[in-house]
Design a protein around this motif. Structure first.
Motif, PDB file in Angstrom:
ATOM      1  N   PHE A   1      -3.746  -7.247  -3.084  1.00  0.00           N
ATOM      2  CA  PHE A   1      -4.976  -6.837  -2.413  1.00  0.00           C
ATOM      3  C   PHE A   1      -6.123  -7.788  -2.767  1.00  0.00           C
ATOM      4  CE2 PHE A   1      -8.932  -4.455  -2.185  1.00  0.00           C
ATOM      5  CZ  PHE A   1      -8.866  -3.926  -0.906  1.00  0.00           C
TER       6      PHE A   1
ATOM      7  N   THR B   1       0.844  -1.198   0.000  1.00  0.00           N
ATOM      8  CA  THR B   1       0.000   0.000   0.000  1.00  0.00           C
ATOM      9  C   THR B   1       0.876   1.243   0.000  1.00  0.00           C
ATOM     10  OG1 THR B   1      -1.502  -1.286   1.407  1.00  0.00           O
ATOM     11  CG2 THR B   1      -2.051   1.019   1.047  1.00  0.00           C
TER      12      THR B   1
ATOM     13  N   ASN C   1     -13.893   4.944  -3.083  1.00  0.00           N
ATOM     14  CA  ASN C   1     -13.835   3.603  -2.503  1.00  0.00           C
ATOM     15  C   ASN C   1     -15.112   2.821  -2.773  1.00  0.00           C
ATOM     16  OD1 ASN C   1     -11.289   4.100  -1.544  1.00  0.00           O
ATOM     17  ND2 ASN C   1     -11.924   4.602   0.528  1.00  0.00           N
TER      18      ASN C   1
ATOM     19  N   PHE D   1      -6.839  -0.628   3.182  1.00  0.00           N
ATOM     20  CA  PHE D   1      -6.505   0.433   2.236  1.00  0.00           C
ATOM     21  C   PHE D   1      -6.536   1.799   2.929  1.00  0.00           C
ATOM     22  CE2 PHE D   1      -7.379   3.527  -1.112  1.00  0.00           C
ATOM     23  CZ  PHE D   1      -6.423   3.171  -2.050  1.00  0.00           C
TER      24      PHE D   1
END
Length: 598
Positions: A238, A47, A469, A258
């Motif tokens: 991910f 990340t 998101n 995240f």
């Protein structure tokens, strides 16, 4: 999905064992145990890589607001910068006065006189009637607020060359499009881990090479190659992590992993740039987390779903047995046998539906409308997000603090999503977040320049963070199974074009300083109301066929809000496709087969 109670009875012989999907076997091997925690922790460096690749170029090309024409004839005299400016630089023209910088002098023009004669005659202040001309000997920069010379400052990408910084950023995202196809092919044909390692290796090498660039074209080429690793450098692992987490934990894991990691990385980056104060060293330092990927085959598992997709069911079962051991689970052979049988049936079924292409999304009128709206929806969200990132350069001279605070909005966005997304639904929460973004973008225009304006822009950034998101998973839940992966890939690839356009938003300030925020507010409002034209996916059986995709949500009431509705028609407690919750979170082009179906 088979509920836990039914699975337990099946093991005990009270009923027929039924494991039809990958998510049916997860409760047996552990759907949120020690192994999943380890995967959650492994995501941290990747990340950081994602955030650093995304935002580093902002600081590699940062230019101080105050700069003026260099006059070599004055360098031999004992003059301060203020005295040189008073003698050689005219006042800013009307167009430059629209800029929000604190400078009142011109950045791009100088007086066209013989300054040696001027100094010998004892003149200390310019005569405004002197003729002016564009800078002919380069520029001098005030590095008080920005304590280093970026490549843009070194190569003087200012005045009529200002666009070069944004062009270099666009090259980065053009590379992202190319990389999506290259590493997507590797992921599909050779495995997710080989794609992860090769992707990050390319990013690492190109980031180091960036430090040796000394021209616009070499910098563009290096950033284009770095861009090929963007997205996939993080998304591959991910997706693997989300695949191995039970459906009811995916919203939490997807958003918290995240949100926390990305917020920390993005808010730390400005201070790395400030403390390092050298763009070449910064390029190398921010590439350092990419080295972790070289250890990928030893620290990260291959995707069991990919094993199944390529017919290596035995490898998938071997992987699941490792999970069960780490999680302290005991699984009977019958469960693995039933899972293997179901996988073979699913592979046969997939062979029959592989005839569909992304063009089939446009074969039915309502499905085509939904697809087009999803494409526009994602494109505009990315445009607003990138616009707010780059607009930080115009809002406040302390760009490091402003950028850091804006990046931290990822954290509350993650908490809001984890708490409310599976209660309020995607549709109304997406609307509210983008409406908030638009409102605060406009409020920022009516507030005094400085801290208050930045605060309003940060709240607007929070809104678009939440919406982005949500958008990651919206399409994956709404498009029909037979073309879901291809459809999501199409949407994300088109979204890259918004990344290419986004940096140019700030140049609207050259026309009028308020235009960037006005434009971002308008686009945010368009996205907000566009969201309401889409169906809700929360607690809905997801569409399998094209016809189901065309009919999806057709019976939903416009004002239906999941958390306030008791309608069993729209709110289904036992969702048949529970595996879909966040399983398609930003899958990009990495999957040919829907990850929710195995």
């Amino acid at each position: 999905m088979t509920v836990a109670g039914e699975s337990t009875n099946a093991e005990e012989g009270d009923g027929k064992l039924k494991i039809e999907t990958f998510d049916d076997i997860l409760p047996h091997v552990g759907e949120a145990g020690l192994y999943q925690l380890l995967l959650f922790l492994i995501l941290l460096p990747f990340t950081f890589v994602y955030a650093f690749l995304y935002f580093t170029q902002f600081f590699l090309t940062l230019i101080p607001n105050e700069h003026w024409c260099t006059v070599p004839e004055l360098s031999g005299w004992n003059l301060t910068d203020s005295q040189k400016i008073a003698l050689s630089i005219p006042l800013a023209n009307p167009l430059e006065n629209e800029d929000q910088s604190v400078a009142t002098f011109s950045k791009c023009e100088m007086y066209d006189v013989n300054f040696t004669e001027v100094m010998l005659s004892g003149i200390k202040v310019a005569n405004t009637s002197w003729p002016v001309k564009p800078c002919s000997n380069g520029w001098t920069f005030n590095f008080t607020a920005i304590p280093y010379a970026s490549i843009a400052a070194e190569l003087e990408w200012v005045c009529d060359k200002t666009y070069l910084s944004s062009t270099a950023q666009s090259a980065f995202f053009i590379g992202s499009i190319i990389g999506g196809f290259i590493f997507g092919y590797i992921a599909d044909h050779y495995g997710r881990i080989p794609a992860l390692v090769s992707c990050n290796a390319v990013g690492f090498i190109a980031s180091v090479v960036t430090a040796f660039c000394n021209s616009f074209w070499s910098f563009c080429l290096a950033r284009l190659i770095v861009g090929t690793s963007f997205d996939n450098c993080f998304n591959i692992l991910f997706i693997i992590t989300i695949e191995y987490v039970g459906p009811k934990y995916r919203t939490l894991v997807a958003n918290m992993s995240f949100g926390i990691y990305f917020a920390v990385a993005a808010s730390l980056l400005p201070w790395l740039a400030y403390w390092i104060a050298d763009w070449r060293v910064l390029s190398v330092v921010t590439a350092a987390p990419l080295v972790v990927a070289f250890f990928g085959p030893w620290i990260a598992p291959e995707s069991a779903r990919w094993y199944i997709m390529v017919g290596k069911t035995d490898k998938a079962i071997e992987m699941l047995k490792k999970f069960a051991k780490v999680n302290g689970k005991t699984v009977t052979p019958k469960i693995y046998e039933e899972f293997e049988r179901s996988c073979k049936e699913m592979i046969e079924k997939d062979d029959k539906v592989n005839k569909y292409t992304v063009l089939d999304l446009f074969s039915l009128p309502r499905l085509a409308r939904i697809t087009i709206i999803l494409v526009i929806y994602w494109l505009l969200i990315i445009l607003v997000f990138d616009g707010h990132v780059w607009n930080m350069k115009l809002l406040h001279p302390d760009v490091f603090t402003s950028f850091s605070l804006a990046a931290l909005t990822e954290l509350p966005a993650a908490f809001l999503l984890a708490l409310f997304l599976d209660k309020w639904g995607r549709r109304w929460m997406g609307f509210a977040s983008m409406f908030m973004c638009g409102v605060f973008s406009w409020i920022a225009l009516a507030t005094p320049e400085g801290t208050v304006t930045v605060a309003m822009a940060i709240l607007a950034r929070l809104g678009v963070n939440v919406a982005a998101n949500i958008g990651f998973q919206y399409a994956a839940e709404m498009l029909p199974t037979v073309v879901r992966a291809q459809g999501v890939s199409l949407i994300h690839i088109i979204g890259y074009f918004a990344h290419i356009i986004g940096p140019y938003i700030i140049y609207l300030a050259d026309v009028q300083k308020e235009l960037p925020l006005i434009s971002l507010g308008v686009v945010a409002m368009v996205v907000a109301f566009l969201t309401l034209t889409l169906p809700e996916t929360l607690d809905q059986d997801l569409p399998e066929t094209l016809q189901e995709g065309n009919d999806f949500g057709i019976d939903q009431n416009f004002w239906w809000i999941p958390c306030r509705s008791s309608s069993q028609k729209n709110r289904k407690k036992d969702r048949k496709k529970m595996g879909s919750v966040n399983a398609g979170f930003n899958p990009g082009s990495l999957t040919k087969i829907d990850s929710t179906r195995l």
